[in-house]
Motif scaffolding. Sequence first.
Motif, PDB file in Angstrom:
ATOM      1  N   ALA A 166       0.811  -1.212   0.000  1.00  0.00           N
ATOM      2  CA  ALA A 166       0.000   0.000   0.000  1.00  0.00           C
ATOM      3  C   ALA A 166       0.842   1.259   0.000  1.00  0.00           C
ATOM      4  O   ALA A 166       0.343   2.332  -0.300  1.00  0.00           O
ATOM      5  N   THR A 167       2.127   1.136   0.338  1.00  0.00           N
ATOM      6  CA  THR A 167       2.930   2.355   0.431  1.00  0.00           C
ATOM      7  C   THR A 167       4.074   2.376  -0.579  1.00  0.00           C
ATOM      8  O   THR A 167       4.909   3.262  -0.543  1.00  0.00           O
ATOM      9  N   SER A 168       4.082   1.396  -1.494  1.00  0.00           N
ATOM     10  CA  SER A 168       5.245   1.277  -2.386  1.00  0.00           C
ATOM     11  C   SER A 168       5.444   2.473  -3.303  1.00  0.00           C
ATOM     12  O   SER A 168       6.564   2.797  -3.674  1.00  0.00           O
ATOM     13  N   ASN A 169       4.348   3.126  -3.665  1.00  0.00           N
ATOM     14  CA  ASN A 169       4.487   4.226  -4.626  1.00  0.00           C
ATOM     15  C   ASN A 169       4.693   5.573  -3.949  1.00  0.00           C
ATOM     16  O   ASN A 169       4.611   6.601  -4.599  1.00  0.00           O
ATOM     17  N   LEU A 170       4.939   5.547  -2.655  1.00  0.00           N
ATOM     18  CA  LEU A 170       5.014   6.812  -1.929  1.00  0.00           C
ATOM     19  C   LEU A 170       6.446   7.150  -1.557  1.00  0.00           C
ATOM     20  O   LEU A 170       7.293   6.266  -1.466  1.00  0.00           O
ATOM     21  N   ASP A 171       6.694   8.430  -1.304  1.00  0.00           N
ATOM     22  CA  ASP A 171       8.033   8.787  -0.835  1.00  0.00           C
ATOM     23  C   ASP A 171       8.167   8.404   0.637  1.00  0.00           C
ATOM     24  O   ASP A 171       7.203   8.053   1.297  1.00  0.00           O
ATOM     25  N   ILE A 172       9.377   8.495   1.138  1.00  0.00           N
ATOM     26  CA  ILE A 172       9.694   7.921   2.444  1.00  0.00           C
ATOM     27  C   ILE A 172       8.870   8.567   3.560  1.00  0.00           C
ATOM     28  O   ILE A 172       8.404   7.896   4.475  1.00  0.00           O
ATOM     29  N   SER A 173       8.605   9.866   3.458  1.00  0.00           N
ATOM     30  CA  SER A 173       7.878  10.505   4.554  1.00  0.00           C
ATOM     31  C   SER A 173       6.425  10.058   4.562  1.00  0.00           C
ATOM     32  O   SER A 173       5.843   9.789   5.613  1.00  0.00           O
ATOM     33  N   ARG A 175       5.324   7.214   3.379  1.00  0.00           N
ATOM     34  CA  ARG A 175       5.306   5.813   3.798  1.00  0.00           C
ATOM     35  C   ARG A 175       5.225   5.714   5.296  1.00  0.00           C
ATOM     36  O   ARG A 175       4.420   4.975   5.860  1.00  0.00           O
ATOM     37  N   ILE A 176       6.107   6.464   5.942  1.00  0.00           N
ATOM     38  CA  ILE A 176       6.176   6.367   7.397  1.00  0.00           C
ATOM     39  C   ILE A 176       4.896   6.914   8.010  1.00  0.00           C
ATOM     40  O   ILE A 176       4.342   6.340   8.946  1.00  0.00           O
ATOM     41  N   GLU A 177       4.388   7.993   7.429  1.00  0.00           N
ATOM     42  CA  GLU A 177       3.151   8.573   7.941  1.00  0.00           C
ATOM     43  C   GLU A 177       2.025   7.536   7.909  1.00  0.00           C
ATOM     44  O   GLU A 177       1.313   7.325   8.903  1.00  0.00           O
ATOM     45  N   ILE A 178       1.888   6.868   6.757  1.00  0.00           N
ATOM     46  CA  ILE A 178       0.785   5.920   6.599  1.00  0.00           C
ATOM     47  C   ILE A 178       0.986   4.682   7.466  1.00  0.00           C
ATOM     48  O   ILE A 178       0.060   4.214   8.126  1.00  0.00           O
ATOM     49  N   LEU A 179       2.227   4.182   7.515  1.00  0.00           N
ATOM     50  CA  LEU A 179       2.466   2.991   8.334  1.00  0.00           C
ATOM     51  C   LEU A 179       2.274   3.303   9.818  1.00  0.00           C
ATOM     52  O   LEU A 179       1.818   2.447  10.583  1.00  0.00           O
ATOM     53  N   ASN A 180       2.578   4.537  10.225  1.00  0.00           N
ATOM     54  CA  ASN A 180       2.328   4.906  11.620  1.00  0.00           C
ATOM     55  C   ASN A 180       0.833   4.904  11.920  1.00  0.00           C
ATOM     56  O   ASN A 180       0.410   4.442  12.975  1.00  0.00           O
ATOM     57  N   ILE A 181       0.037   5.408  10.979  1.00  0.00           N
ATOM     58  CA  ILE A 181      -1.415   5.384  11.158  1.00  0.00           C
ATOM     59  C   ILE A 181      -1.871   3.948  11.355  1.00  0.00           C
ATOM     60  O   ILE A 181      -2.633   3.635  12.266  1.00  0.00           O
ATOM     61  N   ILE A 182      -1.356   3.073  10.511  1.00  0.00           N
ATOM     62  CA  ILE A 182      -1.793   1.675  10.564  1.00  0.00           C
ATOM     63  C   ILE A 182      -1.330   0.998  11.845  1.00  0.00           C
ATOM     64  O   ILE A 182      -2.080   0.277  12.491  1.00  0.00           O
ATOM     65  N   ARG A 183      -0.103   1.299  12.258  1.00  0.00           N
ATOM     66  CA  ARG A 183       0.397   0.673  13.478  1.00  0.00           C
ATOM     67  C   ARG A 183      -0.433   1.115  14.685  1.00  0.00           C
ATOM     68  O   ARG A 183      -0.733   0.340  15.580  1.00  0.00           O
ATOM     69  N   ASP A 184      -0.828   2.387  14.675  1.00  0.00           N
ATOM     70  CA  ASP A 184      -1.613   2.881  15.804  1.00  0.00           C
ATOM     71  C   ASP A 184      -2.989   2.226  15.881  1.00  0.00           C
ATOM     72  O   ASP A 184      -3.618   2.204  16.925  1.00  0.00           O
ATOM     73  N   LEU A 185      -3.465   1.720  14.743  1.00  0.00           N
ATOM     74  CA  LEU A 185      -4.765   1.059  14.729  1.00  0.00           C
ATOM     75  C   LEU A 185      -4.692  -0.360  15.240  1.00  0.00           C
ATOM     76  O   LEU A 185      -5.695  -0.965  15.590  1.00  0.00           O
TER      77      LEU A 185
END
Lengths: 414, 316
Positions: A166-173, A175-185
């Motif tokens: 889900a984050t492969s096409n995104l830049d590093i910032s 990616r981290i933003e989205i993965l942090n959202i997911i981890r918090d869930l």
Amino acid sequence: MKPVEVIGIDVSYGAKKILETISLHVEKGEILGIIGPNGAGKTTLIKAMSRIVAPENGEIHLNDRNLDSFSFRELAQKIAVVPQGFSISFDYTVRDVVMMGRHPYIGRLSSATPRDLEICDHVMRLANVTHLAASSVNEISGGERQRVLIARALAQEPRILLLDEATSNLDISHRIEILNIIRDLSTEVTVISVFHDLNLAAYYCDRLIMLKDRRVFAAGEPQDVLTQETIHAVYGIDVLVKTHPLTGKPYILPVYGHTPDRQPRRGVHVTCGGGTGSDLLYALHREGFRVSTGVLNLLDTDYATATALGIPCITEAPFAAISSDARAALRQRIDAAHAIIVTAMPIGPGNIENIRILKDYPDKPIILLCGGVSPSFEDHTGGEADAIIRELLGRGAVRAGRIDEVLRILKAMD
Amino acid sequence: MRRTASITILALIGILLASMACAIIMGPASMSLGSLIALPNAWKIFWDVRLPRVIVAVLVGCALAVAGTAMQGLFRNSMADPYIIGTSSGGALGATLSIVFFAGTGRPVFAFIGATVATFTVYTIARQGGKVPVETLLLSGVALSMLLSAFLSFLMYTAGRSLHQIMFWLMGGFWNVSWDDVLIATLIPIGCLAIYFYARDMNIISLGEEDAIHLGVNVERLKQLLLFASAFLAGIAVSIAGAIGFIGLITPHVMRLIVGPDHRILLPAAALAGGILLLWSDTLTRTFAGDMPVGIITSCFGAPFFIYLLRSRMKA
């Protein structure tokens, strides 16, 4: 009762086998990462779990209930999928697309309730897309679209969230933003995600499943799955696996070269220290020489490099002079080597033995790797080191200015 | 946005009613409320000719527009239309078969079967790995239409006495419309309603088939249902009025620009606009062009519009 349990599934597209006897499970509230090279079947595995493709054999269970027994709507209330992206030919607004996540909850003849709208607002805030609500999904950036897809998936109030890179096409910032959202869930939601980036997988996942050639190659916690050996076996590249200094998770550094696959070249012993030999050790290792090094103290940068590359190294405790044991080991290495390379290291009473010993080998080819015309060693021995170097040069040692020169000289000896 | 949408719908209803009133009055023999009461002949024209014709034109316009909207949503591309992808050709062939062999008995049934078979054939040919790309869809539609028109030509060649009837009917028009046709046309609102029940599913399937499954849509069933319902609508339209092209292409496209892509609003808007468009095309041709087949007019406007769409798609 596991949120998801995959029991020995096979998946084929036509005659082509994509997955073979895959079994895995995920615990409630866990983040499970699926890794593996292109074509290993990662995406297909996600598709099987979201019932886009049907396995030929085996079963998939959600909370002990067979996946096939769910209706489409029921399943969409349990599992949400965040794809890699989407293209859409009509200009729906961000809000429209997020509201589509409520579809499995809204009856055919009814319309959205205030609760549906509330959930929609809530997930748009979570995914940070509230300000885009009225924009067309075709006019926002790739990162924003991906966040919209996450909001849509969350609007489904899923128990299980599947992410297909889900984050492969995104830049590093992003990616981290989205993965942090997911981890918090992930306290309420169980997450299964395909990762290309091993370091992100190592950091965010509780457990990893590594696929190779349609099968599970390794499974377990990141530090057990992500090793030099498994990565070499699965991806066919050499890497260094370090520990991330801040997170304590494994961190993978690629060794940017191709794997040495030809016959091992001759043995070479490198006398170095203080980081002067790291480049050379790497170059020799990459070129396929049988390399050894030492004596080095355990805090030396060159020692770390040698260990990471798997090069045998004679060691000594920090700040100690070279012991007789170490000297004996060094003699063995020098005997076995076809050539000795000495780098322009600082020489003091602690390591002078490393070059003093070379006087005993008048017939060994010796290469001095040092820039400039005259050998420039940092001499902390009051002239002894300098004298030894001069003597070696006088006996026929060769001087090389650069690493590729060293390699050329060594290859000429073959 | 919700408000502008309902205003648009209300406005369209108003325009439709006004247009129907105008269309009844207009014609080679213009009539007024007074003449309707005074002259029995005028009443006859009103009751037996104008009223059924207006009703049928509106309903056929609705059918074509809704079928076009459903296909565009289903194929996720705004260039699909019953005429272009071969549904109408299939319907025409079916109807012609009934004219040649059964003197026109069961024409709607034949047209519907022809339309359905053609639609599913094109869909199957164009489908590649679960997707229906625009190019293959248009090309397979063209290819199948060619094949069907070859059959059609053969039938006409062997038809003998019914040739003239077939020819006229194929060009598409309403000159022959009676209350029997109105009766058949009452099936059209049923088909439209069936499609409308799936408006939200159509919104979702326009995100892609896999995404639609993830969001709880039974995609295969939805596709079959939409194709079947569109073929049903197009088949009825063809059996009543022959092959009238491009209403199903233009109307959804223009309405999407006005009310947006949400099918819950787009479908009724397109239905109303389709009715208005076809009603005016028919009224104008019968008033000013000596009852020329209306299919000629719609194609004259529709084909350039199609080319315009093609060009703007290429630029994008």
